[in-house]
Scaffold this active site. Sequence first.
Site, PDB file in Angstrom:
ATOM      1  N   ASP A 173      33.961  -9.850  -5.720  1.00 31.58           N
ATOM      2  CA  ASP A 173      33.494  -9.278  -6.974  1.00 31.58           C
ATOM      3  C   ASP A 173      33.227  -7.792  -6.715  1.00 31.58           C
ATOM      4  OD1 ASP A 173      32.137  -9.119  -9.583  1.00 31.58           O
ATOM      5  OD2 ASP A 173      30.305  -9.020  -8.396  1.00 31.58           O
ATOM      6  N   ASP A 207      31.111  -5.249  -9.216  1.00 28.85           N
ATOM      7  CA  ASP A 207      29.826  -4.727  -9.673  1.00 28.85           C
ATOM      8  C   ASP A 207      28.649  -5.444  -9.013  1.00 28.85           C
ATOM      9  OD1 ASP A 207      30.338  -2.967 -12.464  1.00 28.85           O
ATOM     10  OD2 ASP A 207      31.930  -4.356 -11.926  1.00 28.85           O
ATOM     11  N   GLU A 265      26.205  -1.902 -12.115  1.00 32.18           N
ATOM     12  CA  GLU A 265      26.981  -2.613 -13.124  1.00 32.18           C
ATOM     13  C   GLU A 265      27.594  -1.525 -13.997  1.00 32.18           C
ATOM     14  OE1 GLU A 265      27.537  -5.935 -13.634  1.00 32.18           O
ATOM     15  OE2 GLU A 265      26.440  -6.384 -11.783  1.00 32.18           O
ATOM     16  N   ARG A 300      29.136  -6.788 -25.580  1.00 26.53           N
ATOM     17  CA  ARG A 300      28.765  -5.538 -24.920  1.00 26.53           C
ATOM     18  C   ARG A 300      29.758  -4.422 -25.224  1.00 26.53           C
ATOM     19  NH1 ARG A 300      28.093  -7.608 -18.919  1.00 26.53           N
ATOM     20  NH2 ARG A 300      29.411  -9.298 -19.713  1.00 26.53           N
ATOM     21  N   GLY A 322      35.147  -8.772 -13.407  1.00 29.86           N
ATOM     22  CA  GLY A 322      34.983  -8.785 -14.853  1.00 29.86           C
ATOM     23  C   GLY A 322      34.735  -7.390 -15.375  1.00 29.86           C
ATOM     24  N   LYS A 343      39.026 -15.396 -12.320  1.00 33.42           N
ATOM     25  CA  LYS A 343      38.761 -15.022 -10.924  1.00 33.42           C
ATOM     26  C   LYS A 343      39.216 -16.133  -9.983  1.00 33.42           C
ATOM     27  CE  LYS A 343      34.817 -11.869 -11.423  1.00 33.42           C
ATOM     28  NZ  LYS A 343      33.555 -11.452 -10.824  1.00 33.42           N
ATOM     29  N   ASN A 390      29.354 -15.542 -12.976  1.00 35.33           N
ATOM     30  CA  ASN A 390      30.781 -15.397 -13.212  1.00 35.33           C
ATOM     31  C   ASN A 390      31.602 -15.556 -11.933  1.00 35.33           C
ATOM     32  OD1 ASN A 390      32.884 -14.835 -15.103  1.00 35.33           O
ATOM     33  ND2 ASN A 390      33.034 -12.750 -14.321  1.00 35.33           N
TER      34      ASN A 390
END
Length: 230
Positions: free
Chosen positions: A24, A26, A33, A70, A115, A163, A189
């Site tokens: 991943d 972030d 983030e 968002r 993501g 993912k 996630n």
Amino acid sequence: MTPLITQNLPTPLRLADFKLAAFDMDSTLINIECIDEIAAAAGRKAEVAAITEAAMRGEITDFKDSLRRRLALLKGVPVAALEKVLSEKLRFNPGARELCAALKAAGLKLLLVSGGFTWFTRHVAAELGMDFVRSNELEIVDGALTGHLVMQPWGEICDGEEKRRMMLQCATEIGAQPAQCIAVGDGANDLPMMGAAGLSVAYHAKPKVRAQAMVAIDEGGLDRLLGLFT
């Protein structure tokens, strides 16, 4: 510094038994983030960060919906704000460069699966020598965000299932089994890919993720993982 928290580890744990490491981005490889920092430029960081935090904790189970919510708040943010986040805010987490370099030296392929957004993953992937990358493409019109994403050949949104699918696809491409994959993340996630990997690593992660990972790094840098291998 406290010892790493481990459970259900394959023994012995040998780096030579792995062929792919999926990361991943972030709050895992980098310190921020990105979407929250973009939101800060729009004066909406608190709103966006609250959704991000709930999604990472697993309280919002539909990542795609949370991301669309968002993104809608970011409509009109200028590209200059993205450039500012990249140059002034984004930093690599401790041990990220060292861990990736060591894995590559041991012959593993590296996957960045996020993501987050290609605006940032391109930089991170180039700096760390990633072999594969999957992330979301922000739609930009007339120098500003539209609040939407660009459809890519594989789909629109890289969520938890994407993912996992990408990790397994890359493993197949290099002739590796899921058991030969390492997955590193910090939020809900990341759980689908972590659950499919032979070794799952939670880095300064949310409680739900830490509880399900084979290894939890709660203090120090990512390179602490290297100390577990024989």
